[in-house]
Design a protein around this motif. Structure first.
Motif, mmCIF file in Angstrom:
data_model
loop_
_atom_site.group_PDB
_atom_site.id
_atom_site.type_symbol
_atom_site.label_atom_id
_atom_site.label_comp_id
_atom_site.label_asym_id
_atom_site.label_seq_id
_atom_site.Cartn_x
_atom_site.Cartn_y
_atom_site.Cartn_z
ATOM 1 N N ARG A 46 72.855 60.400 118.609
ATOM 2 C CA ARG A 46 73.246 60.377 117.259
ATOM 3 C C ARG A 46 74.274 59.112 117.537
ATOM 4 O O ARG A 46 73.944 57.803 117.865
ATOM 5 N N ASN A 47 75.749 59.573 117.561
ATOM 6 C CA ASN A 47 76.651 58.372 117.512
ATOM 7 C C ASN A 47 77.336 58.321 118.974
ATOM 8 O O ASN A 47 77.486 59.052 119.693
ATOM 9 N N ILE A 65 79.110 46.971 129.994
ATOM 10 C CA ILE A 65 79.004 48.009 129.083
ATOM 11 C C ILE A 65 77.797 48.115 128.455
ATOM 12 O O ILE A 65 77.556 47.019 127.669
ATOM 13 N N MET A 66 77.079 49.171 128.425
ATOM 14 C CA MET A 66 76.080 49.351 127.412
ATOM 15 C C MET A 66 76.060 50.541 126.526
ATOM 16 O O MET A 66 76.438 51.608 127.176
ATOM 17 N N LEU A 67 76.271 50.531 125.434
ATOM 18 C CA LEU A 67 76.438 51.574 124.505
ATOM 19 C C LEU A 67 74.869 51.755 123.687
ATOM 20 O O LEU A 67 74.731 50.904 122.789
ATOM 21 N N SER A 68 74.339 52.830 123.620
ATOM 22 C CA SER A 68 73.173 53.042 122.875
ATOM 23 C C SER A 68 72.985 54.177 122.166
ATOM 24 O O SER A 68 73.243 55.404 122.705
ATOM 25 N N ALA A 69 73.014 54.083 120.682
ATOM 26 C CA ALA A 69 72.978 55.292 119.862
ATOM 27 C C ALA A 69 71.734 55.293 119.055
ATOM 28 O O ALA A 69 70.606 54.554 119.509
ATOM 29 N N ASP A 74 65.544 58.244 114.980
ATOM 30 C CA ASP A 74 65.371 58.944 113.654
ATOM 31 C C ASP A 74 66.386 57.961 112.680
ATOM 32 O O ASP A 74 66.350 58.547 111.456
ATOM 33 N N ASN A 75 66.873 56.966 112.867
ATOM 34 C CA ASN A 75 67.737 56.118 112.044
ATOM 35 C C ASN A 75 69.063 56.810 111.611
ATOM 36 O O ASN A 75 69.616 56.475 110.707
ATOM 37 N N ILE A 76 69.308 57.744 112.605
ATOM 38 C CA ILE A 76 70.648 58.489 112.315
ATOM 39 C C ILE A 76 71.482 58.127 113.277
ATOM 40 O O ILE A 76 71.013 58.824 114.560
ATOM 41 N N GLY A 77 72.248 57.565 113.416
ATOM 42 C CA GLY A 77 73.311 57.414 114.569
ATOM 43 C C GLY A 77 73.834 55.894 114.654
ATOM 44 O O GLY A 77 72.940 54.963 114.423
ATOM 45 N N GLY A 98 65.173 54.361 119.988
ATOM 46 C CA GLY A 98 64.538 54.581 121.196
ATOM 47 C C GLY A 98 63.608 55.642 120.749
ATOM 48 O O GLY A 98 63.207 55.927 119.490
ATOM 49 N N ASN A 99 63.038 56.287 121.623
ATOM 50 C CA ASN A 99 62.043 57.338 121.466
ATOM 51 C C ASN A 99 62.403 58.719 122.087
ATOM 52 O O ASN A 99 61.209 59.432 122.984
ATOM 53 N N VAL A 100 63.428 59.080 122.541
ATOM 54 C CA VAL A 100 64.001 60.082 123.546
ATOM 55 C C VAL A 100 63.466 61.369 122.569
ATOM 56 O O VAL A 100 63.775 61.620 121.721
ATOM 57 N N THR A 101 62.761 62.327 123.393
ATOM 58 C CA THR A 101 62.399 63.708 122.913
ATOM 59 C C THR A 101 63.011 64.537 123.845
ATOM 60 O O THR A 101 63.267 64.397 125.147
ATOM 61 N N HIS A 102 63.105 65.696 123.311
ATOM 62 C CA HIS A 102 63.897 66.876 123.784
ATOM 63 C C HIS A 102 63.123 68.337 123.389
ATOM 64 O O HIS A 102 63.471 68.805 122.267
#
Length: 217
Positions: A46-47, A65-69, A74-77, A98-102
């Protein structure tokens, strides 16, 4: 990081609500004997919220510095910048997507390990050039007063992927690369009126040069 080691912190959850908030300042001197500028990476479903300053001291090497939200896409964050950044020659980059899954495993062995990494299936990854949402520049007290913030790289590129929203209540946002590339891949939105001044132009000389020289002092 002070010896040149890259550091990555990731926040992932099956609900897609995992966020990272920086509540303590980072003030680092990267050893001049380090083989490279280290990269500090934050990734979250998310954020990513930066509430305290990140500073690479001028007596050492730079800090990338790399900041990745919104790493699950899912377009939230968003990347939320409520503080200042000084990279001392390192680059700064923000991105969303991205396409991170959990997911939880389904085997009996997996079920016995729920609550541990062994019982969780993690796949995909963030898109460090993604632009599903974007970056917001604000402050903790902008509802009450104007706030000024900056990103200064002293020779490192600044890349803001996606839309940029500025909510400084009339304050000043300074993105200073020291002559390197500044890239914004989406629209720039603001609740106030802002004007962009390009270094070296007549507008810059007339409106910004004296003020920026004051900031540098």
């Amino acid at each position: 990081m002070s010896k040149g080691t890259d550091v990555m912190i990731q926040a992932i959850s099956s609900s897609g609500a995992a966020s990272i908030t920086l509540e303590s300042p980072i003030d680092i001197t990267v050893s001049n004997s380090a083989s490279k500028n280290p990269t500090f990476t934050l990734e979250a479903n998310r954020n990513i919220t930066i509430n305290q300053n990140i500073t690479a001291e001028s007596s050492g090497k730079g800090l990338n510095i790399m900041l990745s939200a919104d790493t699950d896409g899912d377009n939230i964050g968003a990347v939320i910048m409520n503080a200042d950044v000084t990279t001392n020659g390192g680059w700064f980059k923000s991105a969303t997507g991205g396409n991170v899954t959990h997911t939880y495993g389904t085997s009996d062995a997996d079920k016995k390990n729920y609550g541990t990494y062994n019982g969780v299936k993690v796949g995909g990854g963030p898109n460090h050039d993604g632009f599903t949402v974007g970056t917001y520049f604000g402050g903790k007290d902008t509802a009450k007063q104007a706030d000024n913030h900056f990103i200064k790289t002293n020779g490192g590129a600044i890349t803001l992927n996606g839309e940029v929203a500025i909510g400084l209540n009339g304050g000043t946002l300074t993105l200073d690369t020291g002559g390197r590339d500044l890239t914004v891949t989406g629209l720039i939105n603001s609740g106030n009126s802002y004007k962009a001044y390009i270094y070296g132009t007549d507008d810059w000389k007339a409106n910004c040069q004296a003020k920026c020289n004051t900031f540098e002092k």
